[in-house]
Design a protein around this motif. Structure first.
Motif, PDB file in Angstrom:
ATOM      1  N   SER A   1     -13.270  27.298  34.496  1.00 14.07           N
ATOM      2  CA  SER A   1     -13.514  27.707  33.117  1.00 14.07           C
ATOM      3  C   SER A   1     -12.186  27.797  32.367  1.00 14.07           C
ATOM      4  O   SER A   1     -11.122  27.852  32.963  1.00 14.07           O
ATOM      5  CB  SER A   1     -14.233  29.055  33.075  1.00 14.07           C
ATOM      6  N   GLN A   2     -12.302  27.784  31.053  1.00 13.72           N
ATOM      7  CA  GLN A   2     -11.100  27.801  30.230  1.00 13.72           C
ATOM      8  C   GLN A   2     -10.678  29.224  29.892  1.00 13.72           C
ATOM      9  O   GLN A   2     -11.516  30.088  29.670  1.00 13.72           O
ATOM     10  CB  GLN A   2     -11.352  27.040  28.924  1.00 13.72           C
ATOM     11  N   THR A   3      -9.390  29.447  29.871  1.00 10.82           N
ATOM     12  CA  THR A   3      -8.863  30.744  29.454  1.00 10.82           C
ATOM     13  C   THR A   3      -7.672  30.521  28.537  1.00 10.82           C
ATOM     14  O   THR A   3      -6.990  29.500  28.634  1.00 10.82           O
ATOM     15  CB  THR A   3      -8.421  31.602  30.647  1.00 10.82           C
TER      16      THR A   3
ATOM     17  N   THR B   1      -8.389  23.102  30.404  1.00  8.12           N
ATOM     18  CA  THR B   1      -8.807  22.045  29.501  1.00  8.12           C
ATOM     19  C   THR B   1      -7.605  21.155  29.218  1.00  8.12           C
ATOM     20  O   THR B   1      -6.462  21.528  29.507  1.00  8.12           O
ATOM     21  CB  THR B   1      -9.373  22.623  28.190  1.00  8.12           C
TER      22      THR B   1
END
Lengths: 112, 113
Positions: A1-3, A28
């Motif tokens: 997931s993106q952070t 990403t």
């Protein structure tokens, strides 16, 4: 997931001193990146955005500048801070195919 | 030019009662609209978005908003307020080739026990 990360979380600087705020995104590639400022009691104002490395667009003339030295890194700078630069600075990212921007936790800057 | 107007700077409701936060937009074409929430000293969290699909949009934490083109409105509602809903809410429109966001001035929601 993106952070998305921002640092520092809080900064107190004297007038006339330099500034460097950093924003990085993980998970990403080739994101669109944005810097916003929220002055006390006011809404958010877009300062800069970047669609790629080395590509910076400025929305408002000001004492600040931005740079994007790497794909997922966005830096907000100033050579000499003004009192009016105080505020809450938010970085955001967006994937090119999406309308949605996701915000970092913000940096609170107080210029004395 | 596109813009959004949040009609109330402050809204107070009692816990368990409905919430209505009003937003009107102006746009020369069908806009993309968002509601974000900001808790004290925190970043912004996306509640919901409208991007020309269904006009009734459901978001997180029981919030929803209805896009009404005839009224140029995108009001945020919740059937029953919770104490944790106390925060500032921003209505936002997306524009430009890089999808820059233009924010409304914000509505501070207070939830009374």
């Amino acid at each position: 997931s993106q952070t998305i990360h921002q640092w520092p979380a809080t900064l107190v600087q004297p007038v006339g001193s330099p500034l460097s705020l950093e924003c990085t995104v993980e998970g990403t590639s080739n994101p669109n990146l944005y810097w916003y400022r929220q002055a006390a009691g006011r809404g958010l104002q877009l300062l800069f955005y970047s669609v790629g490395i080395g590509q910076i667009s400025s929305e408002v003339p000001q004492n600040l500048s931005a740079s994007r030295p790497q794909d997922r890194q966005f830096i907000l700078s100033s050579k000499k801070l003004l009192l009016s630069d105080s505020g809450f600075y938010l970085c955001a990212w967006r994937q090119g195919s999406s309308e949605t921007q996701y915000f970092g936790p913000g940096t609170r800057l107080l210029v004395l | 030019a596109q813009s959004v107007t949040q009609l109330d700077s402050h809204v107070s409701v009692s816990e368990g009662t409905p919430v209505l936060l009003r937003c009107n937009y102006s746009s020369s074409y069908s806009p993309s609209l968002f509601w974000y929430v900001q808790h004290p000293n925190k970043g912004l969290q996306l509640l919901l978005k409208y991007t020309s699909a269904a006009t009734l949009v459901k978001g997180i934490n029981g919030f929803e908003a209805e896009f009404k083109k005839s009224e140029t409105s995108f009001h945020l509602t919740k059937p029953s307020a919770h104490m944790s809903d106390a925060a500032e809410y921003f209505c936002v429109v997306s524009l430009g080739s890089a999808r820059q966001l233009t924010f409304g001035s914000g509505t501070q929601l207070t939830v009374l026990p």
